[in-house]
Design a protein around this motif. Sequence first.
Motif, short mmCIF file in Angstrom:
data_model
loop_
_atom_site.label_atom_id
_atom_site.label_comp_id
_atom_site.label_asym_id
_atom_site.label_seq_id
_atom_site.Cartn_x
_atom_site.Cartn_y
_atom_site.Cartn_z
N ALA A 1 13.33 4.90 5.48
CA ALA A 1 12.45 6.30 5.29
C ALA A 1 12.12 6.12 4.22
N ASP A 2 11.64 5.94 3.61
CA ASP A 2 10.38 5.59 2.59
C ASP A 2 10.07 4.45 2.22
N ASN A 3 9.35 3.35 2.97
CA ASN A 3 9.01 2.58 3.41
C ASN A 3 8.30 1.45 1.90
N PRO A 4 9.29 1.22 1.36
CA PRO A 4 8.62 1.19 0.02
C PRO A 4 7.87 -0.31 -0.13
N ALA A 5 7.83 -0.98 1.21
CA ALA A 5 6.72 -2.59 1.37
C ALA A 5 5.72 -1.87 1.97
N LYS A 6 5.93 -0.60 1.83
CA LYS A 6 3.91 0.19 2.29
C LYS A 6 3.67 -1.02 4.20
N ILE A 7 4.42 -0.73 4.89
CA ILE A 7 4.50 -1.19 6.15
C ILE A 7 3.15 -0.61 7.02
N THR A 8 2.15 -0.34 7.53
CA THR A 8 1.89 -0.11 7.57
C THR A 8 1.20 -0.81 9.23
N SER A 9 1.69 -2.14 9.52
CA SER A 9 0.78 -3.30 11.48
C SER A 9 1.95 -4.15 10.72
N LEU A 10 1.45 -5.04 12.13
CA LEU A 10 1.97 -6.21 12.54
C LEU A 10 2.08 -6.86 11.19
N GLU A 11 0.73 -6.89 11.19
CA GLU A 11 -0.20 -8.48 10.11
C GLU A 11 0.87 -8.37 8.63
N ASP A 12 1.07 -6.82 8.35
CA ASP A 12 2.12 -6.77 6.84
C ASP A 12 3.62 -7.78 6.68
N LEU A 13 3.62 -7.87 8.13
CA LEU A 13 5.03 -8.42 8.17
C LEU A 13 4.89 -10.00 7.98
N ALA A 14 3.87 -10.43 8.08
CA ALA A 14 3.47 -12.10 7.56
C ALA A 14 3.17 -12.02 5.97
N LYS A 15 3.02 -11.64 5.74
CA LYS A 15 3.70 -11.75 3.89
C LYS A 15 4.73 -12.11 3.48
N LYS A 16 4.25 -12.81 2.96
CA LYS A 16 5.64 -13.95 2.24
C LYS A 16 6.81 -12.74 1.24
N ASP A 17 5.77 -11.67 0.88
CA ASP A 17 6.96 -11.24 -0.14
C ASP A 17 7.91 -10.02 0.57
N VAL A 18 7.76 -9.72 2.01
CA VAL A 18 7.85 -8.91 2.67
C VAL A 18 9.22 -9.29 3.97
N LYS A 19 10.42 -9.00 3.34
CA LYS A 19 11.45 -9.42 3.99
C LYS A 19 12.10 -7.97 5.28
N VAL A 20 11.85 -10.08 6.81
CA VAL A 20 11.54 -8.66 7.68
C VAL A 20 13.38 -9.34 8.50
N VAL A 21 13.40 -8.98 9.40
CA VAL A 21 14.52 -8.95 10.15
C VAL A 21 15.11 -8.99 11.66
N LEU A 22 15.43 -9.79 12.49
CA LEU A 22 14.78 -10.10 13.54
C LEU A 22 16.64 -10.51 14.41
N CYS A 23 16.27 -9.48 15.46
CA CYS A 23 17.82 -10.60 15.85
C CYS A 23 17.35 -11.49 16.72
N ALA A 24 18.56 -12.07 17.11
CA ALA A 24 18.63 -14.07 16.94
C ALA A 24 18.12 -14.05 18.46
N GLU A 25 17.19 -15.41 17.95
CA GLU A 25 16.30 -15.67 19.15
C GLU A 25 16.78 -15.89 20.75
N ASP A 26 18.15 -16.23 21.04
CA ASP A 26 18.37 -16.29 22.06
C ASP A 26 19.07 -14.29 22.73
N VAL A 27 18.56 -13.64 21.92
CA VAL A 27 19.07 -12.29 22.31
C VAL A 27 17.76 -11.51 22.51
N PRO A 28 17.80 -10.18 23.40
CA PRO A 28 16.64 -9.92 24.27
C PRO A 28 16.01 -9.20 22.94
N CYS A 29 16.51 -8.81 22.28
CA CYS A 29 15.40 -7.82 21.05
C CYS A 29 14.45 -8.63 20.42
N GLY A 30 14.91 -10.53 20.10
CA GLY A 30 14.80 -11.47 19.53
C GLY A 30 13.38 -11.54 20.50
#
Length: 256
Positions: free
Chosen positions: A122-151
């Motif tokens: 809710a407070d967006n501590p990493a200040k994410i504003t775009s997809l490109e922000d998710l590629a930054k090394k210091d940003v911790k991103v969590v995804l669904c597993a590769e074989d799951v539809p959302c992944g």
Amino acid sequence: MRKIALIAASALALAACGGGSADDPEAGSGDSLSGEITVFAAASLTESFGNLGKAFEAENPGTTVTLSFGPSSGLAEQINSGAPADVFASASTKNMDQVVESGSAADPVTFANNTMEIAVPADNPAKITSLEDLAKKDVKVVLCAEDVPCGVSAREVFKNAGIDVTPVSNEVDVKSTLSKITLGEADAGLVYVTDVKSAGEEVSGVEIPADVNASTAYPIATLEESKNADLAKAFVDYVLSDAGAAELETAGFAKP
């Protein structure tokens, strides 16, 4: 009392408002319906199917809808391994096709579509504003597993956007992914727009540009080994009815 397996839905009651489908206006309201069915449904359907199950039971006294939520890929495997169930609602046509090809289901119907969205605390501590922000090394991103539809959809988004993202974890389904974000264990994750909406004030959503976003279709079908085929068909008809469409739209799903 209805039972919910695997992932419990904290669903609000849905007012009973017309259970018939356009093709069968009496579906969902027949006096002869009774007994219990088990519905295997994608985790992203937890809230909406929780409401639909409760509303269906209210319109059909003496019936029980047991909902079992999980990743579509895992549910398909369970069905093909002989797990007792009456209805399958998948977040992927691929997983539904696996069930159809095994002879466990036939004639699935797409009842909704869903698209991806970035979820952040809710407070967006990493200040994410775009997809490109998710590629930054210091940003911790969590995804669904590769074989799951959302992944699968998340990785399609990254491919469309031309970015590489290394997740800190790959979760079993979209609700587990969302949980990592609400608990503050990740800076961001890719989930469905419906999951961002269902989380309320616990997360914030960052929209993904339409030209790189990915969507998935949700098919539903009765299962060949159902012990209560009439009730299973009536529930599917209810999902496909105007009342079902209204609930799904409220949850944030798009019409097929």
